[in-house]
Design a protein around this motif. Sequence first.
Motif, PDB file in Angstrom:
ATOM      1  N   THR A 186       0.827  -1.202   0.000  1.00  0.00           N
ATOM      2  CA  THR A 186       0.000   0.000   0.000  1.00  0.00           C
ATOM      3  C   THR A 186       0.860   1.250   0.000  1.00  0.00           C
ATOM      4  O   THR A 186       1.977   1.266   0.504  1.00  0.00           O
ATOM      5  CB  THR A 186      -0.946   0.018   1.210  1.00  0.00           C
ATOM      6  N   GLU A 187       0.283   2.298  -0.582  1.00  0.00           N
ATOM      7  CA  GLU A 187       0.938   3.592  -0.668  1.00  0.00           C
ATOM      8  C   GLU A 187      -0.086   4.658  -0.332  1.00  0.00           C
ATOM      9  O   GLU A 187      -1.235   4.588  -0.783  1.00  0.00           O
ATOM     10  CB  GLU A 187       1.461   3.799  -2.095  1.00  0.00           C
ATOM     11  N   ARG A 189      -0.988   8.585  -0.721  1.00  0.00           N
ATOM     12  CA  ARG A 189      -0.658   9.761  -1.530  1.00  0.00           C
ATOM     13  C   ARG A 189      -1.551  10.902  -1.086  1.00  0.00           C
ATOM     14  O   ARG A 189      -2.750  10.705  -0.853  1.00  0.00           O
ATOM     15  CB  ARG A 189      -0.905   9.456  -3.008  1.00  0.00           C
TER      16      ARG A 189
END
Length: 177
Positions: free
Chosen positions: A2-3, A5
Motif C-alpha cells: 500500500t501507498e 498519496r
Amino acid sequence: MTEVRTAHTADLGDGELKAIRALLDAAFEGDFSDTDWDHTLGGVHALVWDGDELIGHGSVVQRRLLHAGRALRTGYLEGVAVRADRRRQGHGAAVLEALERVVHQAYDLGALSTSDDAAGFYAARGWQRWQGPTCVLAPSGIERTEEDDGSTYVLPASVTPDVTGVLVCDWRDGDVW
C-alpha cells in the motif's frame, strides 16, 4: 504493497476522481449524495492505494467555524472511508495520519461529523466530541442544529476550544455538518 498519496483536488486526474467517488458510493452503501461529493472536493485528499486499487480515502477542506467570538480557520474532514474488505488493517489510520498532519500545519482546528459506529476510532486518535450546542450560520442568521449535537468532533491544532461552548459552522448546501 500500500501507498498513501496526498494531493489537492486540482492535482487529481479524472480516473482518480472516479475511483474516489466509486469507493465512497460503495463504502456509504448508496447513502453518499452529489452534495456529499461536492463537500469532499476543493481540499487536500489522502488516498491509500494497493497497486492500482484505491482502498482508502479522506479529504480535508477549509471551513470557518465560529467559537468564543472568533472565526476559526478549520480543516474539516470529508469523505473518509476504507473499502469494506480492507477495514481494520490500518488503512483508516493512514488516511487520518495524513489529514491530521495537514490540520496541524495549516489550520486553527480540525473538525468532522461522524456516525456512532466510527466515533471511537476518532476519539482514540485524540479527536474530542463537541459537548456544547451546535449551530449553523444560515442565510437567515444563526440556527440551532440539535440533530448534530453529539456527532461533531474537533481536533485542537493552534487553538484549543472549550468543547462545552457553542460551535457554529458556515452555511453550505446539504448537510451543514
